[in-house]
Write a protein that holds these residues in place. Structure first.
Motif, short mmCIF file in Angstrom:
data_model
loop_
_atom_site.label_atom_id
_atom_site.label_comp_id
_atom_site.label_asym_id
_atom_site.label_seq_id
_atom_site.Cartn_x
_atom_site.Cartn_y
_atom_site.Cartn_z
N MET A 1 0.84 -1.19 0.00
CA MET A 1 0.00 0.00 0.00
C MET A 1 0.88 1.25 0.00
O MET A 1 1.82 1.35 0.79
CB MET A 1 -0.91 -0.01 1.23
N ILE A 2 0.59 2.18 -0.90
CA ILE A 2 1.27 3.47 -0.93
C ILE A 2 0.20 4.55 -0.78
O ILE A 2 -0.73 4.62 -1.57
CB ILE A 2 2.07 3.66 -2.23
N ILE A 3 0.36 5.37 0.26
CA ILE A 3 -0.62 6.41 0.57
C ILE A 3 -0.03 7.76 0.21
O ILE A 3 1.06 8.11 0.66
CB ILE A 3 -1.00 6.35 2.06
N LEU A 4 -0.76 8.51 -0.60
CA LEU A 4 -0.29 9.82 -1.04
C LEU A 4 -1.18 10.93 -0.49
O LEU A 4 -2.41 10.82 -0.54
CB LEU A 4 -0.27 9.92 -2.57
N ARG A 5 -0.55 11.96 0.01
CA ARG A 5 -1.24 13.18 0.39
C ARG A 5 -0.54 14.35 -0.30
O ARG A 5 0.65 14.55 -0.12
CB ARG A 5 -1.20 13.38 1.91
N ASP A 6 -1.29 15.04 -1.13
CA ASP A 6 -0.74 16.17 -1.88
C ASP A 6 0.51 15.76 -2.66
O ASP A 6 1.50 16.50 -2.73
CB ASP A 6 -0.41 17.33 -0.93
N GLY A 7 0.47 14.54 -3.21
CA GLY A 7 1.54 14.08 -4.07
C GLY A 7 2.73 13.44 -3.38
O GLY A 7 3.64 12.95 -4.05
#
Length: 247
Positions: A1-7
């Motif tokens: 899982m890879i979680i992105l916030r604002d890139g």
């Protein structure tokens, strides 16, 4: 899982995303490719939809480096955006709030791309009324139990369930095994367990309690050759896994 916030790739602890792990998502993808990961779930947890275009661009960039199936989700609020994610390289679409707010959109995506392409992400947390599903990045309870919601997602036509306990997210104590078992026994589609992994034993516990697949985020970012080590641990205990290379 890879979680992105604002890139940016971030760590998740009970859905708080404050610690940046990678500033470049492509770097994370290249690492997981070397470590023989089986599939990558890529979620945009930005607080506003302003980053939709940025997320599209990142999905396109990482898909050029990603050699395993890529599932992408976050802010899928219309069919066109889902189609753009697929066109940019996503093999699966992950829906969450849309199951509650836009069930017709979920049906449209299933009709267009097939059940195998649409994954129902179900987040839940403990309340005075027991385990309750939450949407909008964990902020809004909807008064439904995870089992009931998983059955509803299956009825809509979703092909998989991605099950995550907010309380266990980042707590290093393993999955919520009781609720995992309850959901796995209630549906006939695959259930992917997520949230709380800190030891390889936690992955094995998830499989023993009914998960068809097990996922993690933080531990894979902070442990060298993490996915290879996890697979070796599971294989040594009789769980069939796809292995490439050696440690």
């Amino acid at each position: 899982m890879i979680i992105l916030r604002d890139g940016q790739v971030v760590q998740s602890v009970q859905f708080k995303h404050t610690n940046v792990i990678h500033y470049d998502a492509v770097h994370a993808i290249e690492t997981f490719n070397r470590w023989s990961v089986d599939e990558i779930v890529f979620l945009n947890v930005s607080r506003t939809p302003d980053g939709q275009q940025q997320f599209l661009d990142i999905v396109e960039q990482v898909s050029e480096h990603c050699f395993v199936p890529l599932a992408a989700g976050g802010w899928i609020t219309n069919e066109d955006y889902g189609a753009q994610l697929v066109a940019r390289g996503a093999d699966k679409l992950v829906v969450n709030s849309a199951i509650k707010r836009q069930p017709e959109l979920v049906k449209q995506l299933i009709t267009r791309f097939g059940s195998q392409c649409v994954v129902a992400s179900i987040d839940y947390k403990s309340t005075d009324q027991g385990e309750q599903v939450v949407i909008d990045r964990g902020s809004e309870p909807i008064g439904m139990h995870p089992v009931t919601w998983a059955q509803y997602a299956e009825q809509l036509g979703c092909g998989e369930i991605f099950l995550n306990s907010v309380d266990h997210d980042g707590n290093r104590k393993g999955y919520n095994l009781q609720e995992l078992n309850n959901v796995a026994n209630a549906v006939s589609i695959p259930v992917i367990a997520f949230g709380g992994v800190f030891r390889w034993q936690h992955l094995l516990d998830g499989i023993v309690h009914g998960a068809d697949a097990v996922a993690a985020a933080n531990i894979f970012h902070y442990t060298e050759h993490a996915t290879k080590r996890a697979k070796r641990y599971l294989a040594d205990r009789g769980i069939p896994v796809r292995q490439e290379g050696t440690l």
